[in-house]
Design a protein around this motif. Structure first.
Motif, PDB file in Angstrom:
ATOM      1  N   GLU A 230       0.822  -1.212   0.000  1.00 30.63           N
ATOM      2  CA  GLU A 230       0.000   0.000   0.000  1.00 30.63           C
ATOM      3  C   GLU A 230       0.857   1.263   0.000  1.00 30.63           C
ATOM      4  O   GLU A 230       0.512   2.262  -0.655  1.00 30.63           O
ATOM      5  N   ALA A 231       1.966   1.224   0.736  1.00 31.66           N
ATOM      6  CA  ALA A 231       2.836   2.397   0.821  1.00 31.66           C
ATOM      7  C   ALA A 231       3.595   2.646  -0.470  1.00 31.66           C
ATOM      8  O   ALA A 231       3.980   3.787  -0.758  1.00 31.66           O
ATOM      9  N   LEU A 232       3.817   1.602  -1.257  1.00 33.89           N
ATOM     10  CA  LEU A 232       4.669   1.730  -2.444  1.00 33.89           C
ATOM     11  C   LEU A 232       3.893   2.023  -3.715  1.00 33.89           C
ATOM     12  O   LEU A 232       4.357   2.800  -4.567  1.00 33.89           O
ATOM     13  N   VAL A 233       2.719   1.413  -3.874  1.00 33.45           N
ATOM     14  CA  VAL A 233       1.950   1.584  -5.109  1.00 33.45           C
ATOM     15  C   VAL A 233       1.537   3.044  -5.275  1.00 33.45           C
ATOM     16  O   VAL A 233       1.059   3.692  -4.342  1.00 33.45           O
ATOM     17  N   GLY A 234       1.768   3.548  -6.474  1.00 37.16           N
ATOM     18  CA  GLY A 234       1.447   4.939  -6.763  1.00 37.16           C
ATOM     19  C   GLY A 234       2.569   5.910  -6.475  1.00 37.16           C
ATOM     20  O   GLY A 234       2.445   7.106  -6.759  1.00 37.16           O
ATOM     21  N   GLN A 235       3.667   5.408  -5.926  1.00 35.93           N
ATOM     22  CA  GLN A 235       4.807   6.257  -5.599  1.00 35.93           C
ATOM     23  C   GLN A 235       5.870   6.169  -6.700  1.00 35.93           C
ATOM     24  O   GLN A 235       5.902   5.209  -7.480  1.00 35.93           O
ATOM     25  N   PRO A 236       6.758   7.156  -6.769  1.00 31.77           N
ATOM     26  CA  PRO A 236       7.877   7.057  -7.721  1.00 31.77           C
ATOM     27  C   PRO A 236       8.739   5.843  -7.385  1.00 31.77           C
ATOM     28  O   PRO A 236       8.895   5.477  -6.217  1.00 31.77           O
ATOM     29  N   ALA A 237       9.281   5.230  -8.393  1.00 34.98           N
ATOM     30  CA  ALA A 237      10.130   4.048  -8.195  1.00 34.98           C
ATOM     31  C   ALA A 237      11.540   4.498  -7.834  1.00 34.98           C
ATOM     32  O   ALA A 237      12.494   4.312  -8.588  1.00 34.98           O
ATOM     33  N   ASP A 238      11.669   5.113  -6.639  1.00 36.24           N
ATOM     34  CA  ASP A 238      12.979   5.624  -6.238  1.00 36.24           C
ATOM     35  C   ASP A 238      13.320   5.140  -4.825  1.00 36.24           C
ATOM     36  O   ASP A 238      12.496   4.544  -4.124  1.00 36.24           O
ATOM     37  N   ALA A 239      14.531   5.430  -4.414  1.00 34.51           N
ATOM     38  CA  ALA A 239      15.045   4.914  -3.140  1.00 34.51           C
ATOM     39  C   ALA A 239      14.245   5.427  -1.952  1.00 34.51           C
ATOM     40  O   ALA A 239      14.031   4.693  -0.971  1.00 34.51           O
ATOM     41  N   GLY A 240      13.805   6.664  -2.002  1.00 31.52           N
ATOM     42  CA  GLY A 240      13.061   7.220  -0.881  1.00 31.52           C
ATOM     43  C   GLY A 240      11.740   6.508  -0.646  1.00 31.52           C
ATOM     44  O   GLY A 240      11.390   6.169   0.487  1.00 31.52           O
ATOM     45  N   ALA A 241      10.996   6.278  -1.721  1.00 27.33           N
ATOM     46  CA  ALA A 241       9.711   5.593  -1.601  1.00 27.33           C
ATOM     47  C   ALA A 241       9.901   4.155  -1.150  1.00 27.33           C
ATOM     48  O   ALA A 241       9.124   3.629  -0.338  1.00 27.33           O
ATOM     49  N   ILE A 242      10.953   3.523  -1.654  1.00 22.67           N
ATOM     50  CA  ILE A 242      11.237   2.141  -1.271  1.00 22.67           C
ATOM     51  C   ILE A 242      11.571   2.057   0.210  1.00 22.67           C
ATOM     52  O   ILE A 242      11.060   1.196   0.936  1.00 22.67           O
ATOM     53  N   ALA A 243      12.417   2.951   0.685  1.00 17.98           N
ATOM     54  CA  ALA A 243      12.817   2.936   2.097  1.00 17.98           C
ATOM     55  C   ALA A 243      11.624   3.167   3.008  1.00 17.98           C
ATOM     56  O   ALA A 243      11.467   2.509   4.042  1.00 17.98           O
ATOM     57  N   ALA A 244      10.753   4.101   2.636  1.00 20.27           N
ATOM     58  CA  ALA A 244       9.578   4.399   3.456  1.00 20.27           C
ATOM     59  C   ALA A 244       8.634   3.204   3.504  1.00 20.27           C
ATOM     60  O   ALA A 244       8.089   2.857   4.565  1.00 20.27           O
ATOM     61  N   ALA A 245       8.434   2.567   2.369  1.00 24.98           N
ATOM     62  CA  ALA A 245       7.537   1.417   2.320  1.00 24.98           C
ATOM     63  C   ALA A 245       8.101   0.249   3.124  1.00 24.98           C
ATOM     64  O   ALA A 245       7.364  -0.454   3.837  1.00 24.98           O
ATOM     65  N   ALA A 246       9.402   0.033   3.030  1.00 23.63           N
ATOM     66  CA  ALA A 246      10.030  -1.095   3.714  1.00 23.63           C
ATOM     67  C   ALA A 246       9.916  -1.001   5.224  1.00 23.63           C
ATOM     68  O   ALA A 246       9.947  -2.027   5.916  1.00 23.63           O
ATOM     69  N   GLU A 247       9.763   0.198   5.767  1.00 25.99           N
ATOM     70  CA  GLU A 247       9.615   0.356   7.210  1.00 25.99           C
ATOM     71  C   GLU A 247       8.348  -0.309   7.735  1.00 25.99           C
ATOM     72  O   GLU A 247       8.234  -0.569   8.932  1.00 25.99           O
ATOM     73  N   ARG A 248       7.415  -0.613   6.848  1.00 29.26           N
ATOM     74  CA  ARG A 248       6.165  -1.230   7.275  1.00 29.26           C
ATOM     75  C   ARG A 248       6.193  -2.760   7.135  1.00 29.26           C
ATOM     76  O   ARG A 248       5.165  -3.415   7.296  1.00 29.26           O
ATOM     77  N   ALA A 249       7.370  -3.308   6.869  1.00 26.59           N
ATOM     78  CA  ALA A 249       7.470  -4.739   6.543  1.00 26.59           C
ATOM     79  C   ALA A 249       6.977  -5.649   7.666  1.00 26.59           C
ATOM     80  O   ALA A 249       6.383  -6.697   7.404  1.00 26.59           O
ATOM     81  N   ALA A 250       7.231  -5.295   8.904  1.00 23.41           N
ATOM     82  CA  ALA A 250       6.908  -6.187  10.024  1.00 23.41           C
ATOM     83  C   ALA A 250       5.498  -5.984  10.574  1.00 23.41           C
ATOM     84  O   ALA A 250       5.118  -6.643  11.544  1.00 23.41           O
ATOM     85  N   GLU A 251       4.719  -5.105   9.965  1.00 24.60           N
ATOM     86  CA  GLU A 251       3.366  -4.851  10.459  1.00 24.60           C
ATOM     87  C   GLU A 251       2.531  -6.131  10.392  1.00 24.60           C
ATOM     88  O   GLU A 251       2.471  -6.797   9.359  1.00 24.60           O
ATOM     89  N   GLY A 252       1.882  -6.471  11.490  1.00 20.68           N
ATOM     90  CA  GLY A 252       1.019  -7.636  11.518  1.00 20.68           C
ATOM     91  C   GLY A 252       1.737  -8.967  11.623  1.00 20.68           C
ATOM     92  O   GLY A 252       1.099 -10.018  11.621  1.00 20.68           O
ATOM     93  N   ALA A 253       3.059  -8.942  11.714  1.00 24.30           N
ATOM     94  CA  ALA A 253       3.827 -10.188  11.785  1.00 24.30           C
ATOM     95  C   ALA A 253       3.845 -10.732  13.210  1.00 24.30           C
ATOM     96  O   ALA A 253       3.620 -10.004  14.177  1.00 24.30           O
ATOM     97  N   ASP A 254       4.135 -12.013  13.308  1.00 26.49           N
ATOM     98  CA  ASP A 254       4.275 -12.682  14.612  1.00 26.49           C
ATOM     99  C   ASP A 254       5.585 -13.469  14.581  1.00 26.49           C
ATOM    100  O   ASP A 254       5.574 -14.698  14.533  1.00 26.49           O
ATOM    101  N   PRO A 255       6.729 -12.776  14.614  1.00 26.76           N
ATOM    102  CA  PRO A 255       8.014 -13.453  14.406  1.00 26.76           C
ATOM    103  C   PRO A 255       8.300 -14.491  15.488  1.00 26.76           C
ATOM    104  O   PRO A 255       8.087 -14.223  16.681  1.00 26.76           O
ATOM    105  N   PRO A 256       8.785 -15.660  15.105  1.00 30.10           N
ATOM    106  CA  PRO A 256       9.134 -16.670  16.109  1.00 30.10           C
ATOM    107  C   PRO A 256      10.393 -16.276  16.867  1.00 30.10           C
ATOM    108  O   PRO A 256      11.216 -15.486  16.385  1.00 30.10           O
ATOM    109  N   VAL A 257      10.540 -16.826  18.043  1.00 31.64           N
ATOM    110  CA  VAL A 257      11.745 -16.646  18.854  1.00 31.64           C
ATOM    111  C   VAL A 257      12.399 -18.015  18.988  1.00 31.64           C
ATOM    112  O   VAL A 257      11.780 -18.968  19.467  1.00 31.64           O
ATOM    113  N   ASP A 258      13.648 -18.116  18.542  1.00 25.60           N
ATOM    114  CA  ASP A 258      14.350 -19.393  18.610  1.00 25.60           C
ATOM    115  C   ASP A 258      15.839 -19.135  18.784  1.00 25.60           C
ATOM    116  O   ASP A 258      16.260 -18.007  19.074  1.00 25.60           O
ATOM    117  N   ALA A 259      16.646 -20.180  18.595  1.00 22.28           N
ATOM    118  CA  ALA A 259      18.083 -20.046  18.810  1.00 22.28           C
ATOM    119  C   ALA A 259      18.743 -19.133  17.789  1.00 22.28           C
ATOM    120  O   ALA A 259      19.847 -18.624  18.018  1.00 22.28           O
TER     121      ALA A 259
END
Length: 292
Positions: A230-259
């Protein structure tokens, strides 16, 4: 270790295989390439009374053009997926992810469908299947049904397959002209992903028209990173838009904890790998558009 005793069948048709699984019930296991099941049997983490070897079902191997989609047979080996020109031309994300699976020996024996049906949260093919919008074709005593990837993966090592059903084919929508990348972080080479990111992007006139992003090992099943899309679509295909969108990568995730990692570290990896994957996918999409 030596596996517990079991009966063994090697049917020569899908009907025979389905019938054998139905008769064996929950104590039966289907085996494709055996690269996941055999180690589990040797460690006695599973003790089926019947193993149904699918290797003789030659009709379930191969990649075929099906109009707007590719049909990938469940018994197609990883190596065959890697070398297939249809996959390279229309589902590049799948080819890239398959290239990170284990090593050459495993890729020569392991199968596309077997990996998906095994449903290991750290496996490298489920997230690309989810990002591509793949549909699983399942066959059982009641006939054939199709299950979208978003509904197929239910929990750790658990899918929507009934005990008497087989995954026979996977329908993969064509994303021709899209750029793609699979970024994987592992503790050592050829190991399972601590975190993986599957990204596919379509760039039109310098802007991101469509994007698909899915995460490996950020929960009990692969996770579609809708916030990133959602953050990336409609934005310029540049580093700034990519970096901003990537910050939302872990939203809604349930990362496991292991060794290997705790939840915070996995969330950090998800953001970093998403940024890398998107940057590479955008670059590939731009190159594809220029060459078209």
């Amino acid at each position: 270790m030596i596996p517990a005793a079991f009966d063994y069948l090697a049917p020569t048709s899908v009907d025979q295989a389905v019938r054998a699984l139905a008769e064996g019930g929950e104590d039966a296991k289907a085996m494709a390439g055996g690269q996941s099941l055999i180690p589990v049997l040797r460690m006695r983490l599973a003790a089926p009374t019947l193993v149904v070897d699918l290797s003789r079902l030659v009709e379930l191997a191969g990649v075929y053009d099906d109009g707007d989609s590719l049909l990938v047979g469940a018994l197609t080996t990883h190596r065959e997926v890697l070398l297939d020109p249809l996959v390279a031309g229309h589902a590049g994300l799948l080819r890239l992810a398959t290239g990170t699976v284990a090593d050459a020996q495993v890729r020569n024996r392991g199968t596309f469908g077997g990996s998906l049906a095994h449903a290991d949260p750290a496996g490298d093919l489920a997230a690309p299947a989810l990002a591509l919008g793949a549909v699983m074709v399942c066959e059982g005593p009641g006939g054939t049904r199709e299950v979208p990837a978003a509904e197929f993966f239910v929990d750790h090592f658990t899918t929507a397959l009934a005990p008497d059903e087989l995954l026979t084919r996977v329908r993969v929508p064509k994303l021709t002209g899209w750029g793609a990348r699979y970024e994987k972080f592992a503790r050592v080479a050829q190991a399972w992903s601590i975190v993986g990111v599957a990204a596919a992007v379509e760039v039109v006139d310098g802007g991101v028209e469509r994007a698909r992003v899915a995460l490996t090992n950020m929960g009990p099943t692969p996770l579609r990173a809708h916030g990133v899309e959602e953050a990336l679509v409609g934005q310029p295909a540049d580093a700034g838009a990519i970096a901003a969108a990537a910050e939302r990568a872990a939203e809604g995730a349930d990362p496991p904890v292991d060794a290997d990692a705790d939840a915070e570290y996995r969330s950090h990896l998800a953001r970093v790998l998403t940024r890398r994957a998107l940057a590479a996918a955008v670059e590939a999409a731009v190159e594809s558009a220029v060459g078209a």
